[in-house]
Design a protein around this motif. Structure first.
Motif, PDB file in Angstrom:
ATOM      1  N   LEU A  39      40.242  54.005  64.136  1.00  0.00           N
ATOM      2  CA  LEU A  39      41.141  54.176  62.997  1.00  0.00           C
ATOM      3  C   LEU A  39      41.612  55.621  62.950  1.00  0.00           C
ATOM      4  CD1 LEU A  39      42.456  53.106  60.364  1.00  0.00           C
ATOM      5  CD2 LEU A  39      40.366  53.837  59.171  1.00  0.00           C
ATOM      6  N   PHE A  40      42.913  55.824  63.020  1.00  0.00           N
ATOM      7  CA  PHE A  40      43.490  57.162  62.940  1.00  0.00           C
ATOM      8  C   PHE A  40      43.909  57.428  61.497  1.00  0.00           C
ATOM      9  CE2 PHE A  40      44.067  55.880  67.329  1.00  0.00           C
ATOM     10  CZ  PHE A  40      43.690  57.021  68.020  1.00  0.00           C
ATOM     11  N   SER A  41      43.463  58.544  60.960  1.00  0.00           N
ATOM     12  CA  SER A  41      43.760  58.887  59.570  1.00  0.00           C
ATOM     13  C   SER A  41      44.029  60.380  59.463  1.00  0.00           C
ATOM     14  CB  SER A  41      42.602  58.485  58.651  1.00  0.00           C
ATOM     15  OG  SER A  41      41.391  59.082  59.081  1.00  0.00           O
ATOM     16  N   LYS A  42      44.566  60.802  58.348  1.00  0.00           N
ATOM     17  CA  LYS A  42      44.931  62.195  58.123  1.00  0.00           C
ATOM     18  C   LYS A  42      43.770  62.921  57.469  1.00  0.00           C
ATOM     19  CE  LYS A  42      48.722  64.999  56.315  1.00  0.00           C
ATOM     20  NZ  LYS A  42      50.032  64.977  55.602  1.00  0.00           N
ATOM     21  N   HIS A  43      43.424  64.103  58.007  1.00  0.00           N
ATOM     22  CA  HIS A  43      42.304  64.877  57.487  1.00  0.00           C
ATOM     23  C   HIS A  43      42.716  66.255  56.975  1.00  0.00           C
ATOM     24  CE1 HIS A  43      40.323  61.857  60.048  1.00  0.00           C
ATOM     25  NE2 HIS A  43      39.285  62.001  59.253  1.00  0.00           N
ATOM     26  N   GLY A  44      43.986  66.578  57.029  1.00  0.00           N
ATOM     27  CA  GLY A  44      44.471  67.820  56.437  1.00  0.00           C
ATOM     28  C   GLY A  44      44.232  69.070  57.250  1.00  0.00           C
ATOM     29  N   HIS A  45      43.999  68.952  58.558  1.00  0.00           N
ATOM     30  CA  HIS A  45      43.830  70.136  59.403  1.00  0.00           C
ATOM     31  C   HIS A  45      44.268  69.778  60.821  1.00  0.00           C
ATOM     32  CE1 HIS A  45      40.330  68.484  61.534  1.00  0.00           C
ATOM     33  NE2 HIS A  45      39.906  68.043  60.366  1.00  0.00           N
ATOM     34  N   TRP A  46      44.441  70.810  61.659  1.00  0.00           N
ATOM     35  CA  TRP A  46      44.834  70.602  63.052  1.00  0.00           C
ATOM     36  C   TRP A  46      43.783  71.185  63.987  1.00  0.00           C
ATOM     37  CZ3 TRP A  46      48.330  67.486  65.057  1.00  0.00           C
ATOM     38  CH2 TRP A  46      49.339  67.003  64.224  1.00  0.00           C
ATOM     39  N   ARG A  47      42.523  71.000  63.625  1.00  0.00           N
ATOM     40  CA  ARG A  47      41.432  71.523  64.441  1.00  0.00           C
ATOM     41  C   ARG A  47      41.203  70.626  65.658  1.00  0.00           C
ATOM     42  NH1 ARG A  47      37.683  71.648  60.687  1.00  0.00           N
ATOM     43  NH2 ARG A  47      36.425  69.920  61.461  1.00  0.00           N
ATOM     44  N   VAL A  48      40.882  71.268  66.780  1.00  0.00           N
ATOM     45  CA  VAL A  48      40.574  70.543  68.015  1.00  0.00           C
ATOM     46  C   VAL A  48      39.098  70.755  68.317  1.00  0.00           C
ATOM     47  CG1 VAL A  48      41.103  70.260  70.462  1.00  0.00           C
ATOM     48  CG2 VAL A  48      42.919  70.914  68.864  1.00  0.00           C
TER      49      VAL A  48
ATOM     50  N   SER B 288      22.897  63.428  87.321  1.00  0.00           N
ATOM     51  CA  SER B 288      23.021  63.432  85.864  1.00  0.00           C
ATOM     52  C   SER B 288      24.336  62.794  85.443  1.00  0.00           C
ATOM     53  CB  SER B 288      22.940  64.864  85.324  1.00  0.00           C
ATOM     54  OG  SER B 288      21.769  65.516  85.794  1.00  0.00           O
ATOM     55  N   THR B 289      24.408  62.426  84.189  1.00  0.00           N
ATOM     56  CA  THR B 289      25.614  61.842  83.618  1.00  0.00           C
ATOM     57  C   THR B 289      26.201  62.787  82.586  1.00  0.00           C
ATOM     58  OG1 THR B 289      24.792  59.589  83.930  1.00  0.00           O
ATOM     59  CG2 THR B 289      26.578  59.891  82.346  1.00  0.00           C
ATOM     60  N   SER B 290      27.486  63.111  82.748  1.00  0.00           N
ATOM     61  CA  SER B 290      28.196  63.954  81.785  1.00  0.00           C
ATOM     62  C   SER B 290      28.981  63.074  80.826  1.00  0.00           C
ATOM     63  CB  SER B 290      29.165  64.914  82.494  1.00  0.00           C
ATOM     64  OG  SER B 290      28.473  65.794  83.342  1.00  0.00           O
ATOM     65  N   GLY B 291      29.061  63.531  79.589  1.00  0.00           N
ATOM     66  CA  GLY B 291      29.842  62.804  78.597  1.00  0.00           C
ATOM     67  C   GLY B 291      30.490  63.765  77.624  1.00  0.00           C
ATOM     68  N   TYR B 292      31.709  63.443  77.219  1.00  0.00           N
ATOM     69  CA  TYR B 292      32.369  64.246  76.196  1.00  0.00           C
ATOM     70  C   TYR B 292      33.319  63.371  75.392  1.00  0.00           C
ATOM     71  CZ  TYR B 292      36.512  64.492  79.283  1.00  0.00           C
ATOM     72  OH  TYR B 292      37.583  64.191  80.076  1.00  0.00           O
ATOM     73  N   CYS B 293      33.650  63.843  74.200  1.00  0.00           N
ATOM     74  CA  CYS B 293      34.654  63.201  73.358  1.00  0.00           C
ATOM     75  C   CYS B 293      35.425  64.286  72.629  1.00  0.00           C
ATOM     76  CB  CYS B 293      34.033  62.210  72.377  1.00  0.00           C
ATOM     77  SG  CYS B 293      32.716  62.885  71.339  1.00  0.00           S
ATOM     78  N   THR B 294      36.737  64.117  72.510  1.00  0.00           N
ATOM     79  CA  THR B 294      37.624  65.126  71.964  1.00  0.00           C
ATOM     80  C   THR B 294      38.314  64.598  70.715  1.00  0.00           C
ATOM     81  OG1 THR B 294      38.041  65.842  74.235  1.00  0.00           O
ATOM     82  CG2 THR B 294      39.467  66.748  72.524  1.00  0.00           C
ATOM     83  N   PHE B 295      38.373  65.445  69.703  1.00  0.00           N
ATOM     84  CA  PHE B 295      38.994  65.093  68.427  1.00  0.00           C
ATOM     85  C   PHE B 295      40.145  66.048  68.136  1.00  0.00           C
ATOM     86  CE2 PHE B 295      34.732  63.496  68.229  1.00  0.00           C
ATOM     87  CZ  PHE B 295      34.787  62.342  67.462  1.00  0.00           C
ATOM     88  N   VAL B 296      41.254  65.515  67.658  1.00  0.00           N
ATOM     89  CA  VAL B 296      42.370  66.303  67.145  1.00  0.00           C
ATOM     90  C   VAL B 296      42.628  65.863  65.713  1.00  0.00           C
ATOM     91  CG1 VAL B 296      44.830  66.841  67.366  1.00  0.00           C
ATOM     92  CG2 VAL B 296      43.422  66.622  69.416  1.00  0.00           C
ATOM     93  N   GLU B 297      42.583  66.811  64.797  1.00  0.00           N
ATOM     94  CA  GLU B 297      42.733  66.522  63.367  1.00  0.00           C
ATOM     95  C   GLU B 297      41.684  65.516  62.891  1.00  0.00           C
ATOM     96  OE1 GLU B 297      46.152  65.349  60.060  1.00  0.00           O
ATOM     97  OE2 GLU B 297      46.538  64.995  62.175  1.00  0.00           O
ATOM     98  N   GLY B 298      40.489  65.581  63.492  1.00  0.00           N
ATOM     99  CA  GLY B 298      39.416  64.687  63.096  1.00  0.00           C
ATOM    100  C   GLY B 298      39.509  63.296  63.663  1.00  0.00           C
ATOM    101  N   ASN B 299      40.466  63.033  64.553  1.00  0.00           N
ATOM    102  CA  ASN B 299      40.645  61.714  65.154  1.00  0.00           C
ATOM    103  C   ASN B 299      40.297  61.753  66.642  1.00  0.00           C
ATOM    104  OD1 ASN B 299      41.829  60.214  62.837  1.00  0.00           O
ATOM    105  ND2 ASN B 299      43.459  61.731  63.054  1.00  0.00           N
ATOM    106  N   LEU B 300      39.554  60.770  67.083  1.00  0.00           N
ATOM    107  CA  LEU B 300      39.148  60.680  68.483  1.00  0.00           C
ATOM    108  C   LEU B 300      40.347  60.319  69.351  1.00  0.00           C
ATOM    109  CD1 LEU B 300      36.770  60.633  70.543  1.00  0.00           C
ATOM    110  CD2 LEU B 300      36.559  58.191  70.054  1.00  0.00           C
ATOM    111  N   ILE B 301      40.623  61.146  70.371  1.00  0.00           N
ATOM    112  CA  ILE B 301      41.778  60.881  71.233  1.00  0.00           C
ATOM    113  C   ILE B 301      41.392  60.699  72.700  1.00  0.00           C
ATOM    114  CG2 ILE B 301      43.340  62.127  69.696  1.00  0.00           C
ATOM    115  CD1 ILE B 301      43.336  64.357  71.898  1.00  0.00           C
ATOM    116  N   SER B 302      40.239  61.227  73.126  1.00  0.00           N
ATOM    117  CA  SER B 302      39.840  61.057  74.526  1.00  0.00           C
ATOM    118  C   SER B 302      38.328  61.110  74.624  1.00  0.00           C
ATOM    119  CB  SER B 302      40.475  62.136  75.425  1.00  0.00           C
ATOM    120  OG  SER B 302      39.988  63.424  75.099  1.00  0.00           O
TER     121      SER B 302
END
Length: 252
Positions: free
Chosen positions: A85-94, A111-125
């Motif tokens: 669910l993509f929603s507005k959080h009032g900032h543009w933090r990455v 070993s296994t590497s894992g990461y997740c990236t958020f833009v404006e509090g929304n998961l994008i990758s």
């Protein structure tokens, strides 16, 4: 599988699959089934690690691997309407969360590497991938995961700049390994860190340039854990919620 009993998680906690374990199964049907799950994982980050694990045995699948695939299908049965669910959080933090499971594979001890990236509090990758070489320490595995996360952050920043969208610097790279964070902030290069020298200098350069900062996050709040290991329901469920996933069929 329409009448199967739903599962709470896509993997049993601390599951470690091995090659040639159990009886051989039909390779063609196994590849078609896992291929569909790979396609689904592009919109379902909660199954990413489980799918990456079973996809490693596409050339020589056995019964234990097929049981792990059936476990993923049982998890997908409930709830079937879950998505991001993509929603507005009032900032543009990455932000980016990175983690590594040191020597998690019993076959080759990679070993296994894992990461997740958020833009404006929304998961994008997000990503879950076995590292290309064996890490000689847990810090080395963490550094490789951090380097992959920074590369993703730089790509996201470039994309946002091309779209003329603002960002709130610096970008945050969350890590739960205090030793790795201490090495990044230490201006002295020790003999113990020679095997991670390239990743160390790459991370340190971006941090000193003000592109990123590396705050510490408690292991219980490390969202990238879901991309490196099998978790129990009490840990798995809160992380899925924090990733921004919700069920469209849930009662409101």
């Amino acid at each position: 599988m329409l009448g199967c009993k739903p599962a709470d998680t896509p993997l049993e906690p601390n599951t470690r699959l091995k090659g040639q374990e159990g009886d051989p199964v039909d390779k063609g049907s196994y590849q078609r089934l896992v291929g569909r799950l790979i396609y689904l994982s592009h919109t379902r980050p909660d199954i990413t690690f489980a799918v990456s694990m079973v996809s490693q045995y596409m050339l020589d699948p056995h019964s234990t691997h097929l049981e792990a695939v059936y476990r993923i299908l049982r998890y997908l049965k409930s709830p079937s309407g879950r998505g991001i669910l993509f929603s507005k959080h009032g900032h543009w933090r990455v932000d980016c969360f990175t983690d590594a499971d040191w020597t998690g594979c019993p076959d080759d001890r990679r070993s296994t590497s894992g990461y997740c990236t958020f833009v404006e509090g929304n998961l994008i990758s997000w990503r879950s991938k076995k590292q290309s070489v064996v890490a000689r320490s847990s810090v080395e595995a963490e550094f490789r995961a951090m380097a992959h996360g920074i590369c993703e952050l730089l790509w996201v920043r470039g994309l946002l700049q091309d779209l003329c969208l603002p960002t709130d610097p610096p970008m945050r790279l969350y890590c739960d390994n205090k030793s790795a964070i201490s090495i990044v902030h230490n201006p002295v290069q020790h003999d113990r860190t020679k095997h991670i020298e390239i990743d160390r200098h790459f991370i340190k350069e971006k941090m000193e340039a003000g592109v990123i900062c590396i705050p510490f996050v408690q292991s219980g709040s490390q969202l990238a854990d879901i991309f490196t290991k099998g978790l129990g329901f009490k840990i798995f469920s809160p992380i899925v919620s924090k990733l921004g996933m919700s069920n469209i069929y849930a009662l409101t």
